[in-house]
Scaffold this active site. Structure first.
Site, PDB file in Angstrom:
ATOM      1  N   CYS A  13       0.862  -1.190   0.000  1.00  0.00           N
ATOM      2  CA  CYS A  13       0.000   0.000   0.000  1.00  0.00           C
ATOM      3  C   CYS A  13       0.897   1.237   0.000  1.00  0.00           C
ATOM      4  CB  CYS A  13      -1.006  -0.025   1.152  1.00  0.00           C
ATOM      5  SG  CYS A  13      -0.316   0.221   2.797  1.00  0.00           S
ATOM      6  N   GLY A  15       1.839   3.794   2.849  1.00  0.00           N
ATOM      7  CA  GLY A  15       2.797   3.979   3.940  1.00  0.00           C
ATOM      8  C   GLY A  15       3.090   2.732   4.742  1.00  0.00           C
ATOM      9  N   THR A  17       1.261   1.318   6.945  1.00  0.00           N
ATOM     10  CA  THR A  17       0.857   1.461   8.347  1.00  0.00           C
ATOM     11  C   THR A  17      -0.622   1.138   8.563  1.00  0.00           C
ATOM     12  OG1 THR A  17       0.377   3.825   8.064  1.00  0.00           O
ATOM     13  CG2 THR A  17       2.591   3.237   8.860  1.00  0.00           C
ATOM     14  N   ARG A  19      -3.477  -0.383   5.576  1.00  0.00           N
ATOM     15  CA  ARG A  19      -4.085  -1.474   4.813  1.00  0.00           C
ATOM     16  C   ARG A  19      -3.182  -2.694   4.658  1.00  0.00           C
ATOM     17  NH1 ARG A  19      -5.687   2.340  -0.109  1.00  0.00           N
ATOM     18  NH2 ARG A  19      -3.776   3.304   0.691  1.00  0.00           N
ATOM     19  N   ASP A 167      -8.608   3.920   1.489  1.00  0.00           N
ATOM     20  CA  ASP A 167      -7.548   4.252   2.439  1.00  0.00           C
ATOM     21  C   ASP A 167      -8.166   4.863   3.693  1.00  0.00           C
ATOM     22  OD1 ASP A 167      -5.258   4.933   3.765  1.00  0.00           O
ATOM     23  OD2 ASP A 167      -4.484   6.285   2.218  1.00  0.00           O
TER      24      ASP A 167
END
Length: 200
Positions: A13, A15, A17, A19, A167
């Site tokens: 994805c 970042g 952090t 998904r 997101d």
């Protein structure tokens, strides 16, 4: 049930952090429950390595009984070489992977398109990939993409279902729950597909 030989899956994805770590943690749990032998990792196209998961993503995994300590990793050639299957959470992530790592084209899909059952949708997605590749090539050669190709891209995008998982970054717990539900549903389909492929 016979155990499927080890497969390496990489979720990607932005970042790494929200998904993709939820996908990593859930996939590890669900595959173990079904006796499917996988190794799973995740990465981000714009990650700062070592960043912890968002608190909502971590809480959702804990509620699922997943207590893995997952920290972010930047997408790299090394990770892509490790992976047998690269599953991105959106089309833009997929385009990023293929732009910077074109050799990964045969094993890179969005999660939702990889588990898509309808042949017509799959054909549209394959044509869309080909059209995007053509426009990227034209741009790299300093040429304008063909107007007919751009029109065809618009036509296909209007009729295919979204291949993106939303997101939840910066959103509420409910936003994360919605994204996790989309991911979980796709992972069940993915495991069904892997079991079917193993039986062939």
């Amino acid at each position: 049930m016979e155990v499927i030989s080890m497969l390496h899956i990489l979720f990607v994805c932005t970042g790494n952090t929200c998904r993709s770590p939820m996908a990593e943690g859930l996939m590890r749990k669900l595959s173990a429950e079904r006796g499917i032998n996988l190794e799973v990792r995740s990465a981000g196209v714009s990650a700062i390595s070592g960043t912890p998961m968002s608190r909502h993503a971590a809480a959702i995994l804990r509620d699922e009984g997943v207590n893995d300590l997952i920290t972010s990793s930047q997408l790299s050639g090394e990770l892509l070489n490790w992976a047998d299957l690269v599953l991105t959470l959106t089309q833009s992530h997929k385009r990023h992977v293929l732009h910077y790592f074109p050799k990964a084209v045969s094993k890179t899909f969005t999660l939702k398109e990889y588990v898509q059952d309808e042949d017509a949708v799959r054909r549209d997605l394959e044509e869309l990939d080909s059209l995007y590749a053509g426009t990227e090539l034209a741009a790299s050669l300093g040429q304008e993409p063909k107007a007919a190709d751009l029109q065809r891209i618009i036509e296909i995008r209007q009729r295919i279902p979204s291949a993106d998982i939303m997101d939840p970054f910066g959103g509420s717990r409910e936003d994360y729950e919605y994204a996790a539900a989309e991911i979980r549903s796709s992972l069940h389909k993915l495991l069904d597909k892997l079991e079917t492929l193993h039986r062939l």
